[in-house]
Design an enzyme around this catalytic site. Structure first.
Site, PDB file in Angstrom:
ATOM      1  N   CYS A 220      11.024  13.526 -17.154  1.00  0.00           N
ATOM      2  CA  CYS A 220      11.034  13.409 -15.697  1.00  0.00           C
ATOM      3  C   CYS A 220       9.841  14.093 -15.042  1.00  0.00           C
ATOM      4  CB  CYS A 220      12.355  13.918 -15.119  1.00  0.00           C
ATOM      5  SG  CYS A 220      12.724  15.659 -15.396  1.00  0.00           S
TER       6      CYS A 220
ATOM      7  N   GLN B 238      12.671   7.549 -11.314  1.00  0.00           N
ATOM      8  CA  GLN B 238      12.929   8.655 -12.233  1.00  0.00           C
ATOM      9  C   GLN B 238      12.808   8.209 -13.673  1.00  0.00           C
ATOM     10  OE1 GLN B 238      16.987  10.032 -12.422  1.00  0.00           O
ATOM     11  NE2 GLN B 238      17.837   8.005 -12.013  1.00  0.00           N
TER      12      GLN B 238
ATOM     13  N   HIS C   3      16.124  18.418 -13.009  1.00  0.00           N
ATOM     14  CA  HIS C   3      15.673  17.025 -12.979  1.00  0.00           C
ATOM     15  C   HIS C   3      14.852  16.794 -11.721  1.00  0.00           C
ATOM     16  CE1 HIS C   3      15.569  12.839 -14.040  1.00  0.00           C
ATOM     17  NE2 HIS C   3      16.138  12.468 -12.912  1.00  0.00           N
TER      18      HIS C   3
END
Length: 148
Positions: A59, A122, A110
């Site tokens: 990510c 993402q 994240h």
């Protein structure tokens, strides 16, 4: 009496001059596999541990790549990106702003990039690919940061 409003004058940072361009760069990576520890400013690469045999992005590396295309260096890992960016109120987020999720002891676990219209891009997790998701699918947004 003025102290009551002392936070009302916190300036909202200007919209990133490169926000839209960074979003375009990130969107070009749709479909690239998620690779734990993979990727960086130069693009997708083999990761580590469960990502060792997969060329792709995790990510935070996807974010690093998109900004590097426009000469903006951001840290490699999610919690460092969170600390380095300029905080933006959730209601003021614009395309190109980074969205941080999954609060943990070191900070967020994240990160994604806001692309507008309630959507973000993402690199979600091992076995998945870089993709567009609905912001409404997450209840754990813990902050927004702006770079560039």
């Amino acid at each position: 009496a003025l102290n009551k409003f002392k936070n009302a004058n916190i300036p909202i940072p200007p919209t990133s001059k490169i926000g839209a361009a960074v979003v375009r760069a990130a969107l070009q990576m749709r479909g690239i596999p998620y690779s734990w520890g993979g990727g960086g400013p130069g693009g997708p690469s083999k990761g580590i541990a469960q990502g060792a045999n997969t060329v792709g992005f995790d990510c935070s590396a996807l974010m690093q790549y998109a900004f590097a295309k426009y000469g903006v260096t951001i840290p490699r890992v999610t919690y460092d990106q969170f600390r380095a960016g300029t905080p933006v109120p959730k209601k003021a987020m614009r395309p190109g702003d980074l969205l941080f999720f999954n609060p943990g002891a070191n900070g967020p676990g994240h990160v994604g990039i806001f692309i507008g219209n309630g959507k973000f891009l993402q690199a979600p997790q091992t076995g998945d690919v870089v993709k567009i998701s609905e912001l409404s699918s997450r209840s754990d947004l813990m902050g927004v940061r702006r770079f560039g």
